[in-house]
Every structure is written in C-alpha cells, then in structure tokens.
Write an enzyme that holds these catalytic residues in place. Sequence first.
Site, PDB file in Angstrom:
ATOM      1  CE  LYS A 130       1.278   0.960   4.534  1.00 15.32           C
ATOM      2  NZ  LYS A 130       2.414   0.193   5.076  1.00 15.32           N
ATOM      3  CG  ASP A 170       0.122  -2.501   5.655  1.00 13.15           C
ATOM      4  OD1 ASP A 170       1.229  -2.353   6.192  1.00 13.15           O
ATOM      5  OD2 ASP A 170      -0.943  -2.228   6.240  1.00 13.15           O
TER       6      ASP A 170
END
Length: 449
Positions: A130, A170
């Site tokens: 991430k 995201d």
Amino acid sequence: MGTTVEEQLESFMHGVERRNPGEIEFHQAVEEVVATILPYIQDKPIYQEMQILERMAEPDRVITFRVCWEDDKQQIRTQRGYRVQNNNAIGPYKGGLRFHHSVTLSILKFLAFEQTFKNSLTGLPMGGAKGGADFNPKGKSDHEVMRFCQQFMTELFRHIGEDTDVPAGDIGVGAREIGYMFGTYKRLTNKFVGVLTGKGMEYGGSKIRTEATGYGTVYTAANMLAVKGDSIEGKTAIISGSGNVATYAAEKINQLGGKVVTLSDSSGFVYDKDGIDADKLAYVVDLKTVRRGRIKEYADEFGAEFHEGKPWGVNCDIAIPCATQNEIDGDEAKTLIKNGCTCVAEGANMPTIKAGIDVYLDAKILFAPSKMANAGGVAVSGLEMSQNSARISWSEDELQKLLKDTMTGIHESCLEYGDEGDGYVNYLKGANLAGFVKVADAMLAYGVV
Ligand code: NDP
C-alpha cells in the site's frame, strides 16, 4: 511466548507495539488477524518455529520520500510519499495508493498488512502493499493534481515494476490520478507495461475495474444471505461514502432489487427514504468525480434529508460502510443491530473497530470483514495485470463472470474456515485463516529469508 493463547497474543502484541510505537491502526489490524490465527496454529508448531506471524507483521520494505511540487500560486509545497511493501511470498506486491491529508505510516502499514491476506484470498498471485501521500486533492486544480502526481511518480517509479510492485487507486486516487502517474512512469522508463492498474480503457485498463470493489462487496452480502435462504431483494441498505466503492455498491444493490437510502461524505450523510435510484446515482458520480462537490448538494437537488455525522442510526437490513477506516464503533454497531440490521459487508478497509466487531459476533449477524468483502477490486486489478502481460483485452461479460466467480470462491473459502459448527459462520476467522494459510505455506517453502 506464554502458555495460553491469550498470553501468547499479549506477548506478540507487546512486541509489535514496542517495534512500531504509536502506530495504532497498524496494531489494531495485526491484533485482529493474530487473535484468530494463534488458536489455529497451536497444533501446527512449524508456523511458530519459523516465526511466520512475526515475519508477516514486519513489512518487507518501507519506502518514504519527499514530494515537492509547485501550486498555482507558485508556492512550493512539500508532502511525504510512501510505499509499504508488506509481503511478496505469493506474487508481486500489489495494493492501492491513497492521497488524503490523514495519511500516515501507521495507516499504510495496516492497509498493506490487510492487503496481504486479501490478495491471497482472491486466489491470484499477488503480494500485499500500500502507498500514498499526505496530499489532499480536495480543492486543488487539475493542474495542481497533475504536478503532484508527476512529482510523486518521479521517485516512486524506481521502486515499482510490472513484476515487482503494481500500485492501484484508493481514496483520492481515481482514473485522473492514475493517468497522470502512468504518463510519468512511461516517460521516465520508456516502457509501456502494466505497472499500475485502474488505467483508462484507451491505455491498458480493464473493463469493470471501476465497478469491481462495490459490486464484489454486494455479491458477498448476497452470498452470505443465500446461505440463510435469503437475498438482497426487498432489503433496505445504508451505505457510507459517496466515492468509487460506495456508488457501485449502491448500483449493485439496486440491480439486485434492494433499496439504498443513504450515502455520505466527510461532511455528513443524505437520507433519501424513496431510495437512491440509477438516475440519482448518476448525479452523485458526476457530483463527486467531475464537479467534486459535497454530498449535501444531493439533498438540495432531490429534496432528501441531510444530516451531519454518520448514517448508522438509520433503520436498515444491510449496512455497507464504504468510506474509510474506523467509522463504526461499539455503540454504533449496537445501534445498527437494534434498528434491524442483520448483515454488514465492509466495502471500506477496516471500517469497524474491534468493539464493533465484537458486537456483530456476539449478536451472530452476518458479517463480512473487508478483506473478504472488498477483494473484488484487487481481483479485477489482478486480471488487468494478466491482460496487460498477454497484451489482450477480455470482454465485459467474461470479466463480470470472473468477478462473480471470484467472490463466490472467496465466500466458500471463508465459510470453510469460519464454520463454527453450531450454524454460525464466523467469516472474520474464516477470512483470516483462509488468507493466512497460502502465504504462510509459501513462506515456509522459502526457508528463512
Ligand atoms: P474515494 O476517494 O472514491 O471515496 C471515499 C469516500 O469516503 C468519499 O465519499 C469521502 O468523502 C469519504 N471519506 C473519506 N475519508 C473520510 C473520513 N475520514 N470521514 C468520512 N468520510 C470519508 O475512495 P474509494 O471509494 O476508492 O475508497 C473507499 C474505501 O474503500 C477506503 O477504505 C478504501 O481503502 C477502500 N477500498 C477501495 C478500493 C477501490 O477499488 N477503490 C478497493 C478496496 C478497498 P469526501 O468526498 O468528503 O472526502
């Protein structure tokens, strides 16, 4: 390690907290997973001898970097960029990029850790990562966003690659930002490869990637209901968020005959008792992705109610949190259940804090944790990678079927590991165990590396 499972958990978490001081979201995510895995590995000493859990809770690599850019007033701005490469035991690192003022290393470490298990659940060869930056796209011009994305990629490009690490979107990173970043990657490397997913259809994107997370979350709710002989049809759903995941979850609820009565953003929520139908959803998508306005404008446009705060006090059968982490606490979970909610499917990552999860489990309602419910997005991202490598493009029908089959497969794995034998399925335990086993066994195969 101590002798009882509780002592082992305490000792494990003590180590995690000592090594990662102040990173509360990371502690929270690790504890949620480890609490369900420790009982499972009691009679499997190899996982303990090889320190598999300890190694999973220590990212392979954490990269932080300065991102300097110039705003429209020629002021120099300095942001911090990150990439957390958590684990690549089963495939190249894969996970989104988040641009939001609240981004910290703790949040990205929790997300990368969770991503490792989620990606494993999809059955595709993808490790967990991430990244992102504490950049707030809100109120910025297109040119400012472009300059930021270009500067961000000017450093990130050396750490990623189509066989190394493949970021996606995201919060705050959608098609626009992916386009700017891919353009910069291509220019810097002189390579046209599938290094990012969520790309536009003109330059290597996959059909249904945009819809996949929201659709997959609703398929998960439908799969859990089906075990009880029930369905989405006729059910009332409350949804938080009004971004990518929220709007496509709402679309799928409508398609399956349910009614969505709330959406939200960081300023509050709208309650539309008549239901947020396809036309109203098209308005929300335009509002949020083109005009970049506030959800309150929906209430003004359609005569719905607007309230500050979160939607969890509204009566519903199904709740689908799709905004951000830690948006449902213990009291809010109790309110949901008191008001008739029997099914929670998490579109966002870790939207319910532990106290809230305990409420769901005690009440034995259907609860799909995020790594199970929202894996559809990364699954279709994995399929985008395959299409890019093979230089082909699959049809929408093929991809819709693959997404549905993937969510069914994930539900079956979680059911297998989460069945308590008394008629209740603990999908949290199921998702953690099913995700863990594949990664752990791959790590065992590599020895100590
Ligand atoms: P978007 O940026 O498209 O939308 C986010 C939505 O959540 C917006 O409505 C935003 O409101 C709201 N929101 C964000 N932060 C907060 C906050 N602190 N309080 C209240 N509302 C907030 O993001 P996505 O839809 O892509 O992501 C939503 C969630 O889903 C995240 O948890 C993400 O990690 C998760 N997820 C996303 C995937 C994807 O494919 N996009 C895949 C798997 C998980 P506002 O407009 O006011 O900022």
